[in-house]
Design a protein around this motif. Structure first.
Motif, PDB file in Angstrom:
ATOM      1  N   PRO A  18       0.827  -1.210   0.000  1.00 31.13           N
ATOM      2  CA  PRO A  18       0.000   0.000   0.000  1.00 31.13           C
ATOM      3  C   PRO A  18       0.859   1.256   0.000  1.00 31.13           C
ATOM      4  N   LEU A  19       0.187   2.371  -0.267  1.00 26.35           N
ATOM      5  CA  LEU A  19       0.888   3.658  -0.348  1.00 26.35           C
ATOM      6  C   LEU A  19       0.065   4.737   0.322  1.00 26.35           C
ATOM      7  N   SER A  20       0.757   5.629   1.020  1.00 29.15           N
ATOM      8  CA  SER A  20       0.113   6.833   1.537  1.00 29.15           C
ATOM      9  C   SER A  20       1.118   7.966   1.505  1.00 29.15           C
ATOM     10  N   LEU A  21       0.827   8.976   0.684  1.00 35.68           N
ATOM     11  CA  LEU A  21       1.649  10.185   0.617  1.00 35.68           C
ATOM     12  C   LEU A  21       0.814  11.341   1.151  1.00 35.68           C
ATOM     13  N   GLU A  22       1.467  12.206   1.895  1.00 31.45           N
ATOM     14  CA  GLU A  22       0.736  13.295   2.531  1.00 31.45           C
ATOM     15  C   GLU A  22       1.249  14.660   2.095  1.00 31.45           C
ATOM     16  N   CYS A  23       0.331  15.587   1.977  1.00 35.83           N
ATOM     17  CA  CYS A  23       0.637  16.963   1.595  1.00 35.83           C
ATOM     18  C   CYS A  23      -0.143  17.890   2.526  1.00 35.83           C
ATOM     19  N   THR A  24       0.522  18.872   3.085  1.00 37.13           N
ATOM     20  CA  THR A  24      -0.173  19.867   3.901  1.00 37.13           C
ATOM     21  C   THR A  24       0.275  21.264   3.489  1.00 37.13           C
ATOM     22  N   VAL A  25      -0.649  22.197   3.594  1.00 38.16           N
ATOM     23  CA  VAL A  25      -0.379  23.594   3.267  1.00 38.16           C
ATOM     24  C   VAL A  25      -0.581  24.430   4.526  1.00 38.16           C
ATOM     25  N   GLU A  26       0.356  25.327   4.770  1.00 36.61           N
ATOM     26  CA  GLU A  26       0.256  26.234   5.913  1.00 36.61           C
ATOM     27  C   GLU A  26       0.073  27.669   5.429  1.00 36.61           C
ATOM     28  N   GLY A  27      -0.602  28.459   6.227  1.00 41.49           N
ATOM     29  CA  GLY A  27      -0.679  29.884   5.950  1.00 41.49           C
ATOM     30  C   GLY A  27      -1.791  30.311   5.024  1.00 41.49           C
ATOM     31  N   THR A  28      -2.746  29.419   4.760  1.00 42.01           N
ATOM     32  CA  THR A  28      -3.866  29.773   3.920  1.00 42.01           C
ATOM     33  C   THR A  28      -5.051  28.913   4.321  1.00 42.01           C
ATOM     34  N   SER A  29      -6.232  29.276   3.840  1.00 42.51           N
ATOM     35  CA  SER A  29      -7.397  28.449   4.115  1.00 42.51           C
ATOM     36  C   SER A  29      -8.167  28.233   2.824  1.00 42.51           C
ATOM     37  N   ASN A  30      -8.849  27.081   2.775  1.00 36.55           N
ATOM     38  CA  ASN A  30      -9.662  26.695   1.630  1.00 36.55           C
ATOM     39  C   ASN A  30      -8.915  26.774   0.294  1.00 36.55           C
ATOM     40  N   PRO A  31      -7.712  26.232   0.234  1.00 34.66           N
ATOM     41  CA  PRO A  31      -7.007  26.250  -1.051  1.00 34.66           C
ATOM     42  C   PRO A  31      -7.542  25.158  -1.976  1.00 34.66           C
ATOM     43  N   ASN A  32      -7.325  25.325  -3.265  1.00 32.71           N
ATOM     44  CA  ASN A  32      -7.445  24.204  -4.190  1.00 32.71           C
ATOM     45  C   ASN A  32      -6.161  23.397  -4.055  1.00 32.71           C
ATOM     46  N   LEU A  33      -6.294  22.072  -4.072  1.00 35.24           N
ATOM     47  CA  LEU A  33      -5.124  21.209  -3.930  1.00 35.24           C
ATOM     48  C   LEU A  33      -5.046  20.246  -5.108  1.00 35.24           C
ATOM     49  N   TYR A  34      -3.827  19.922  -5.496  1.00 34.64           N
ATOM     50  CA  TYR A  34      -3.585  19.116  -6.694  1.00 34.64           C
ATOM     51  C   TYR A  34      -2.502  18.076  -6.430  1.00 34.64           C
ATOM     52  N   TRP A  35      -2.662  16.896  -7.034  1.00 34.19           N
ATOM     53  CA  TRP A  35      -1.603  15.898  -7.091  1.00 34.19           C
ATOM     54  C   TRP A  35      -1.185  15.719  -8.551  1.00 34.19           C
ATOM     55  N   TYR A  36       0.131  15.794  -8.781  1.00 32.07           N
ATOM     56  CA  TYR A  36       0.716  15.547 -10.088  1.00 32.07           C
ATOM     57  C   TYR A  36       1.706  14.395  -9.984  1.00 32.07           C
ATOM     58  N   ARG A  37       1.943  13.738 -11.106  1.00 29.54           N
ATOM     59  CA  ARG A  37       3.021  12.761 -11.197  1.00 29.54           C
ATOM     60  C   ARG A  37       3.923  13.166 -12.350  1.00 29.54           C
ATOM     61  N   GLN A  38       5.231  13.040 -12.091  1.00 31.83           N
ATOM     62  CA  GLN A  38       6.225  13.328 -13.115  1.00 31.83           C
ATOM     63  C   GLN A  38       7.059  12.065 -13.300  1.00 31.83           C
ATOM     64  N   ALA A  39       6.807  11.322 -14.380  1.00 38.28           N
ATOM     65  CA  ALA A  39       7.579  10.131 -14.663  1.00 38.28           C
ATOM     66  C   ALA A  39       8.876  10.532 -15.366  1.00 38.28           C
ATOM     67  N   ALA A  40       9.859   9.662 -15.273  1.00 36.66           N
ATOM     68  CA  ALA A  40      11.183   9.956 -15.838  1.00 36.66           C
ATOM     69  C   ALA A  40      11.057  10.311 -17.311  1.00 36.66           C
ATOM     70  N   GLY A  41      11.599  11.479 -17.674  1.00 31.56           N
ATOM     71  CA  GLY A  41      11.594  11.882 -19.075  1.00 31.56           C
ATOM     72  C   GLY A  41      10.252  12.336 -19.592  1.00 31.56           C
ATOM     73  N   ARG A  42       9.302  12.500 -18.707  1.00 30.60           N
ATOM     74  CA  ARG A  42       7.968  12.930 -19.152  1.00 30.60           C
ATOM     75  C   ARG A  42       7.544  14.170 -18.390  1.00 30.60           C
ATOM     76  N   GLY A  43       6.531  14.811 -18.899  1.00 33.86           N
ATOM     77  CA  GLY A  43       6.050  16.034 -18.273  1.00 33.86           C
ATOM     78  C   GLY A  43       5.199  15.751 -17.054  1.00 33.86           C
ATOM     79  N   LEU A  44       4.697  16.793 -16.443  1.00 33.13           N
ATOM     80  CA  LEU A  44       3.829  16.654 -15.282  1.00 33.13           C
ATOM     81  C   LEU A  44       2.425  16.274 -15.718  1.00 33.13           C
ATOM     82  N   GLN A  45       1.870  15.289 -15.059  1.00 31.37           N
ATOM     83  CA  GLN A  45       0.520  14.825 -15.359  1.00 31.37           C
ATOM     84  C   GLN A  45      -0.362  15.041 -14.142  1.00 31.37           C
TER      85      GLN A  45
END
Lengths: 113, 112
Positions: A18-45
């Motif tokens: 299994p996998l669990s990655l965590e992201c937290t933002v400080e200093g703001t409220s109600n942000p839009n949040l995004y997950w991207y993946r960048q594979a080797a030699g490829r752009g951000l998806q």
């Protein structure tokens, strides 16, 4: 000022684990949040985005899921990792849509063996 | 379908040798164009947002310009610390959020 954190920084996992990655933002409220993946030699998806707690939209069907249990917390998960899940995972945030700047976190390097 | 193409894929320059990176796009109704810098193993760092044709923005040795079909990132008298991958992206508003369509990036190396 706003700060975005991601952990872990690096992760090596066996196929099928299994996998669990965590992201937290400080200093703001109600942000839009995004997950991207960048594979080797490829752009951000773009993988997932969220405009509020419990609101998740998926860009690409895949082996991954995302959740937003708190306003400034975004989690990327998988029940069983595949080799193809290896890559550099980036979390980002902004305040709105349109041409509002997205700010990226430091990233998590995931290697699936 | 929105597309963003960056050229060249890689560029090697000598310190002090000025050049330009290109980002061409095909989108309907451009609402802005972003430039980011990405160092190896790190997340992209925001550089510029350009909103309309003719707009220019500068930061240290970098200047970004925008036309109706492409953007250029001009690097004047670069230093080795300018070595990085430079990414451009166009935004698409979608259900209150934003989809960024990225180019593949230009990997810039400045040799001392």
């Amino acid at each position: 000022s706003q700060t975005i954190h991601q952990w872990p920084a690096t992760l090596v996992q066996p196929v099928g684990s299994p996998l669990s990655l965590e992201c937290t933002v400080e200093g703001t409220s109600n942000p839009n949040l995004y997950w991207y993946r960048q594979a080797a030699g490829r752009g951000l998806q773009l993988l997932f985005y969220s405009v509020g707690i419990g609101q998740i939209s998926s860009e690409v069907p895949q082996n991954l899921s995302a959740s937003r249990p708190q306003d400034r917390q975004f989690i990327l998960s998988s029940k069983k990792l595949l080799l193809s899940d290896s890559g550099f995972y980036l979390c980002a945030w902004n305040w709105g849509g349109g041409a509002d700047t997205q700010y990226f976190g430091p990233g998590t390097r995931l290697t699936v063996l | 379908e929105d597309q963003v193409t960056q050229s060249p894929e890689a560029l090697r320059l000598q310190e002090g040798e000025s050049s330009s990176l290109n980002c061409s796009y095909t989108v309907s109704g451009l609402r802005g164009l972003f430039w980011y810098r990405q160092d190896p193993g790190k997340g992209p760092e925001f550089l510029f947002t350009l909103y309309s044709a003719g707009e220019e923005k500068e930061k240290e040795r970098l200047k970004a310009t925008l036309t109706k079909k492409e953007s250029f990132l001009h690097i004047t008298a670069p230093k080795p610390e300018d070595s990085a991958t430079y990414l451009c992206a166009v935004p698409r508003e979608f259900q209150g959020a934003q989809k960024l369509v990225f180019g593949q990036g230009t990997r810039l190396t400045i040799n001392p």
